[in-house]
Motif scaffolding. Structure first.
Motif, PDB file in Angstrom:
ATOM      1  N   ILE A 110       4.216   4.339 -11.993  1.00  0.00           N
ATOM      2  CA  ILE A 110       3.141   4.367 -12.229  1.00  0.00           C
ATOM      3  C   ILE A 110       2.480   5.284 -12.708  1.00  0.00           C
ATOM      4  O   ILE A 110       1.102   4.959 -12.760  1.00  0.00           O
TER       5      ILE A 110
ATOM      6  N   TRP B 168      -2.974   4.146  -3.687  1.00  0.00           N
ATOM      7  CA  TRP B 168      -2.726   2.449  -4.027  1.00  0.00           C
ATOM      8  C   TRP B 168      -1.730   1.775  -3.704  1.00  0.00           C
ATOM      9  O   TRP B 168      -1.496   1.522  -1.999  1.00  0.00           O
TER      10      TRP B 168
ATOM     11  N   ILE C 196      -1.944  -1.962 -10.496  1.00  0.00           N
ATOM     12  CA  ILE C 196      -2.513  -0.977  -9.165  1.00  0.00           C
ATOM     13  C   ILE C 196      -3.927  -0.719  -9.207  1.00  0.00           C
ATOM     14  O   ILE C 196      -4.213  -0.151 -10.556  1.00  0.00           O
TER      15      ILE C 196
ATOM     16  N   TRP D 253       1.152  -0.759   0.019  1.00  0.00           N
ATOM     17  CA  TRP D 253       0.218   0.221   0.293  1.00  0.00           C
ATOM     18  C   TRP D 253       1.690   1.547   0.044  1.00  0.00           C
ATOM     19  O   TRP D 253       2.184   1.223   1.056  1.00  0.00           O
ATOM     20  N   SER D 254       1.052   2.896  -0.674  1.00  0.00           N
ATOM     21  CA  SER D 254       1.591   3.331  -0.776  1.00  0.00           C
ATOM     22  C   SER D 254       1.315   3.648   0.194  1.00  0.00           C
ATOM     23  O   SER D 254      -0.207   4.006   0.978  1.00  0.00           O
TER      24      SER D 254
ATOM     25  N   ASN E  12       5.850   7.612  -3.357  1.00  0.00           N
ATOM     26  CA  ASN E  12       4.535   7.613  -4.206  1.00  0.00           C
ATOM     27  C   ASN E  12       4.176   7.327  -5.866  1.00  0.00           C
ATOM     28  O   ASN E  12       2.510   6.666  -5.813  1.00  0.00           O
ATOM     29  N   GLN E  13       4.776   7.215  -6.212  1.00  0.00           N
ATOM     30  CA  GLN E  13       4.923   7.145  -7.887  1.00  0.00           C
ATOM     31  C   GLN E  13       6.192   6.144  -8.233  1.00  0.00           C
ATOM     32  O   GLN E  13       5.608   5.282  -9.246  1.00  0.00           O
ATOM     33  N   THR E  14       6.952   5.669  -7.853  1.00  0.00           N
ATOM     34  CA  THR E  14       7.694   4.812  -7.817  1.00  0.00           C
ATOM     35  C   THR E  14       7.642   3.281  -7.228  1.00  0.00           C
ATOM     36  O   THR E  14       7.776   3.500  -5.862  1.00  0.00           O
ATOM     37  N   LEU E  15       7.546   2.535  -7.687  1.00  0.00           N
ATOM     38  CA  LEU E  15       7.304   1.385  -7.076  1.00  0.00           C
ATOM     39  C   LEU E  15       8.577  -0.005  -7.661  1.00  0.00           C
ATOM     40  O   LEU E  15       9.491   0.083  -8.858  1.00  0.00           O
TER      41      LEU E  15
ATOM     42  N   TRP F 179       6.663   0.465  -2.656  1.00  0.00           N
ATOM     43  CA  TRP F 179       6.583   1.629  -2.519  1.00  0.00           C
ATOM     44  C   TRP F 179       7.447   2.529  -2.041  1.00  0.00           C
ATOM     45  O   TRP F 179       8.181   2.859  -1.192  1.00  0.00           O
ATOM     46  N   ASN F 180       8.167   3.309  -3.581  1.00  0.00           N
ATOM     47  CA  ASN F 180       9.594   4.575  -2.701  1.00  0.00           C
ATOM     48  C   ASN F 180       9.015   5.840  -1.991  1.00  0.00           C
ATOM     49  O   ASN F 180       7.080   5.840  -2.431  1.00  0.00           O
TER      50      ASN F 180
ATOM     51  N   ALA G  76      -0.018  -2.036  -4.191  1.00  0.00           N
ATOM     52  CA  ALA G  76       0.122  -2.791  -5.942  1.00  0.00           C
ATOM     53  C   ALA G  76       0.172  -4.088  -5.644  1.00  0.00           C
ATOM     54  O   ALA G  76       0.042  -4.851  -4.605  1.00  0.00           O
TER      55      ALA G  76
END
Length: 161
Positions: free
Chosen positions: A118, A58, A74, A52-53, A102-105, A98-99, A60
């Motif tokens: 994402i 999000w 996602i 979970w972000s 909250n956009q890089t997985l 999740w980084n 994943a």
């Protein structure tokens, strides 16, 4: 007790504010832990990794089965909709992380680690590392990868090609 007649649960995660739990078991299932109510079942063939972000936007989940084997779904947990399917080409995804942006997985597979944006759906980097577990640093600049030989490799974000 949270219950939705699931035969078995293989992975459980909390959302960032602690009000919900998502679990893998017959798809991705979400419960409200405050009211004990079942919220939603998100479709996933044979999921085995979930994250979970940190902003709660999000979820994943990797899929090992069906025509999307090796994909990472996602989801938007508020709507239950799939936002994007990331086709990794990895046979067996063992972990997603999740980084803090909250956009890089990060997607950990048998042969490498892939970093994905994402929003665009583009692969940002492939790290040649056969780790077994991974975690981002709190500031999102480093990815620690644990190995079966007892070692940990720390990758700087700019080192990733």
């Amino acid at each position: 007790m949270l219950d939705d007649l699931v035969a078995f649960i293989t992975s459980v995660i909390w959302n960032p504010d602690g009000s919900q739990i998502a679990a893998i078991g017959g798809g991705v299932r979400i419960w409200n832990v405050i009211t004990d109510d079942f919220i939603d079942r998100l479709p996933c063939g044979l999921c085995n990794a979930i994250a979970w972000s940190s902003d709660g936007r999000w979820i994943a989940a990797s899929d090992l089965g069906g025509e999307l084997a090796g994909a990472v779904h996602i989801y938007n947990p508020q709507s239950g909709a799939i936002y994007r399917d990331i086709i990794t080409g990895i046979r067996s995804v063992s972990q997603v992380a999740w980084n803090t942006d909250n956009q890089t997985l990060a997607v950990l597979g048998e042969e490498n680690i892939q970093l994905w944006d994402i929003t665009s759906g583009e692969r940002l980097a492939t790290i040649d590392d056969q780790g077994r577990t991974m975690a981002w640093s709190p500031d999102g600049t480093q990815l620690a990868v644990g190995h079966v030989d007892g070692t940990i490799t720390i990758w700087e974000r700019e080192e990733q090609d």
